[in-house]
Write a protein that holds these residues in place. Structure first.
Motif, PDB file in Angstrom:
ATOM      1  N   UNK A 244       0.801  -1.228   0.000  1.00 40.03           N
ATOM      2  CA  UNK A 244       0.000   0.000   0.000  1.00 40.03           C
ATOM      3  C   UNK A 244       0.832   1.277   0.000  1.00 40.03           C
ATOM      4  N   UNK A 245       2.033   1.230   0.623  1.00 43.13           N
ATOM      5  CA  UNK A 245       2.836   2.471   0.681  1.00 43.13           C
ATOM      6  C   UNK A 245       3.289   2.932  -0.695  1.00 43.13           C
ATOM      7  N   UNK A 246       3.403   2.013  -1.642  1.00 41.74           N
ATOM      8  CA  UNK A 246       3.862   2.418  -2.978  1.00 41.74           C
ATOM      9  C   UNK A 246       2.794   3.215  -3.725  1.00 41.74           C
ATOM     10  N   UNK A 247       1.552   3.199  -3.218  1.00 45.19           N
ATOM     11  CA  UNK A 247       0.505   4.044  -3.816  1.00 45.19           C
ATOM     12  C   UNK A 247       0.862   5.513  -3.660  1.00 45.19           C
ATOM     13  N   UNK A 248       1.611   5.828  -2.605  1.00 45.30           N
ATOM     14  CA  UNK A 248       1.972   7.228  -2.363  1.00 45.30           C
ATOM     15  C   UNK A 248       3.415   7.494  -2.778  1.00 45.30           C
ATOM     16  N   UNK A 249       3.933   6.656  -3.650  1.00 42.86           N
ATOM     17  CA  UNK A 249       5.236   6.937  -4.258  1.00 42.86           C
ATOM     18  C   UNK A 249       6.436   6.377  -3.515  1.00 42.86           C
ATOM     19  N   UNK A 250       6.208   5.666  -2.402  1.00 44.17           N
ATOM     20  CA  UNK A 250       7.353   5.100  -1.682  1.00 44.17           C
ATOM     21  C   UNK A 250       7.926   3.923  -2.458  1.00 44.17           C
ATOM     22  N   UNK A 251       9.231   3.733  -2.340  1.00 44.54           N
ATOM     23  CA  UNK A 251       9.831   2.578  -3.005  1.00 44.54           C
ATOM     24  C   UNK A 251       9.938   1.434  -1.987  1.00 44.54           C
ATOM     25  N   UNK A 252      10.149   0.233  -2.503  1.00 44.86           N
ATOM     26  CA  UNK A 252      10.256  -0.924  -1.609  1.00 44.86           C
ATOM     27  C   UNK A 252      11.728  -1.125  -1.250  1.00 44.86           C
ATOM     28  N   UNK A 253      11.982  -1.275   0.054  1.00 39.99           N
ATOM     29  CA  UNK A 253      13.369  -1.463   0.487  1.00 39.99           C
ATOM     30  C   UNK A 253      13.818  -2.897   0.187  1.00 39.99           C
ATOM     31  N   UNK A 254      14.955  -3.014  -0.466  1.00 45.10           N
ATOM     32  CA  UNK A 254      15.483  -4.348  -0.777  1.00 45.10           C
ATOM     33  C   UNK A 254      16.447  -4.771   0.336  1.00 45.10           C
ATOM     34  N   UNK A 255      16.163  -5.918   0.928  1.00 39.29           N
ATOM     35  CA  UNK A 255      16.970  -6.435   2.036  1.00 39.29           C
ATOM     36  C   UNK A 255      18.368  -6.840   1.550  1.00 39.29           C
ATOM     37  N   UNK A 256      19.392  -6.371   2.258  1.00 39.26           N
ATOM     38  CA  UNK A 256      20.769  -6.808   1.993  1.00 39.26           C
ATOM     39  C   UNK A 256      21.143  -7.766   3.121  1.00 39.26           C
ATOM     40  N   UNK A 257      21.543  -8.988   2.780  1.00 37.88           N
ATOM     41  CA  UNK A 257      21.839  -9.972   3.820  1.00 37.88           C
ATOM     42  C   UNK A 257      23.351 -10.162   3.967  1.00 37.88           C
TER      43      UNK A 257
END
Ligand SMILES: O=C(COP(=O)(O)O)[C@H](O)[C@H](O)COP(=O)(O)O
Length: 323
Positions: A244-257
């Protein structure tokens, strides 16, 4: 347990999610919902919270934050927390506890039903005699193959190993148990085998409002190769994967392991001073994905935003936030 300290069951679940003992977006979501129910049971008994509704609520929000911080990319986790915590209601601790336990049960039941329903939709894209290629281990993707098998279709599979954690091994075993003949390959052999494949089926950790599919690292390269070879590719993803946050333009955080998942310490020392990176996920642009299969039917990736608005409106509440 103090008023905001998570119950041992919550700490154990958080630890198991962080170390990937519990993994895969749908499994993470149901474990998180169940952990909140355990927190509710524990808080209804603990001295600090048993007779103080506000302290009880605070302890549930704190448990939500502990679970939220484990893995950043799979949005099913905050969506599970949202579902349960937004249904926490009542004037007394007993009523609050019951509302959390009931919401957690309802969420888990809904998740199982959604997976069965999307399996039926995805199965209809597969034909008798098809060979499918898989990446990583996705219970949503497996549900599509299982439903196709139950429809009486004969399906075989080419299973990508999926470095560095080799979740392909889990997929291979699950498919074998379904009676699907499996060929296991290393990731770099995928393009060669695409010529023998009729359909690529993957899962998702998150789906962005623009239809971008966030899934295990390597999915985007596989999708580009599939397009180039003319092989259709679908993502099987329940609507709890919609971000839902991407509806307001947020990007998805990619996990670095941790780099230790990529290279053993002896080999690391022998190579000397080089950087090692271990991103867990990547983004497949919508133009390389043929369909997103959900429990509400299948969608071209570009139109998924309509379903997101229907389900979430424009907002993404954070009911676990400190008040
Ligand atoms: O990328 C992964 C798992 O990554 P990891 O092993 O790092 O958790 C899966 O494809 C999705 O989570 C979908 O799984 P499901 O369909 O079961 O939700």
């Amino acid at each position: 347990m103090t008023d905001t300290e998570p119950a041992p069951a919550v700490r154990e679940t958080a630890e198991a999610i962080a170390t990937m003992e519990i993994r895969g977006a749908a499994t993470i979501a149901s474990a998180a919902a169940e952990a909140l129910a355990e927190q509710a049971e524990a808080a209804a008994e603990a001295d600090a919270t048993a007779s103080d509704p506000e302290a009880f609520r605070a302890s549930l929000r704190a448990a939500g934050r502990t679970l939220r911080e484990t893995r950043p990319t799979a949005v099913s986790l905050p969506n599970a927390l949202r579902y349960v915590l937004q249904r926490m209601e009542g004037e007394t601790v007993d009523a609050l506890r019951d509302s959390v336990v009931d919401a957690s049960d309802a969420f888990v039941r809904q998740l199982d039903r959604a997976q069965d329903d999307l399996g039926e939709v995805g199965a209809n894209r597969l034909a008798d005699g098809d060979t499918v290629m898989t990446h990583c281990h996705s219970t949503d993707a497996l549900a599509c193959i299982e439903a196709a098998v139950e429809q009486g279709k004969s399906i075989s599979a080419v299973v990508k190993e999926t470095r560095p954690r080799q979740q392909g091994h889990i997929t291979a075993e699950a498919l074998r148990e379904m009676g699907v003949p499996v060929t296991l390959i290393v990731d770099s052999a995928a393009r060669r085998y695409l010529d023998e494949v009729d359909h690529v089926v993957v899962g998702a950790d998150s789906i962005a409002a623009d239809g971008g599919v966030i899934n295990k690292i390597g999915t985007s390269g596989l999708a580009v190769n599939a397009r180039e070879r003319g092989v259709p590719i679908m993502t099987a993803a329940q609507t709890i994967k919609l971000h839902p946050e991407t509806l307001t333009g947020h990007t998805v955080e990619i996990e670095m392991r941790d780099e230790a998942e990529v290279i053993e310490s002896e080999a690391r020392e022998a190579i000397g001073e080089v950087a090692v990176e271990n991103p867990a996920f990547d983004v497949t642009p919508p133009r390389y994905m043929d369909a997103i299969v959900t429990e509400h039917g299948q969608f071209p990736p570009e139109s998924i935003v309509t379903l997101m608005r229907e389900l979430f409106g424009e907002g993404a509440a954070e009911p676990w936030a400190e008040q």
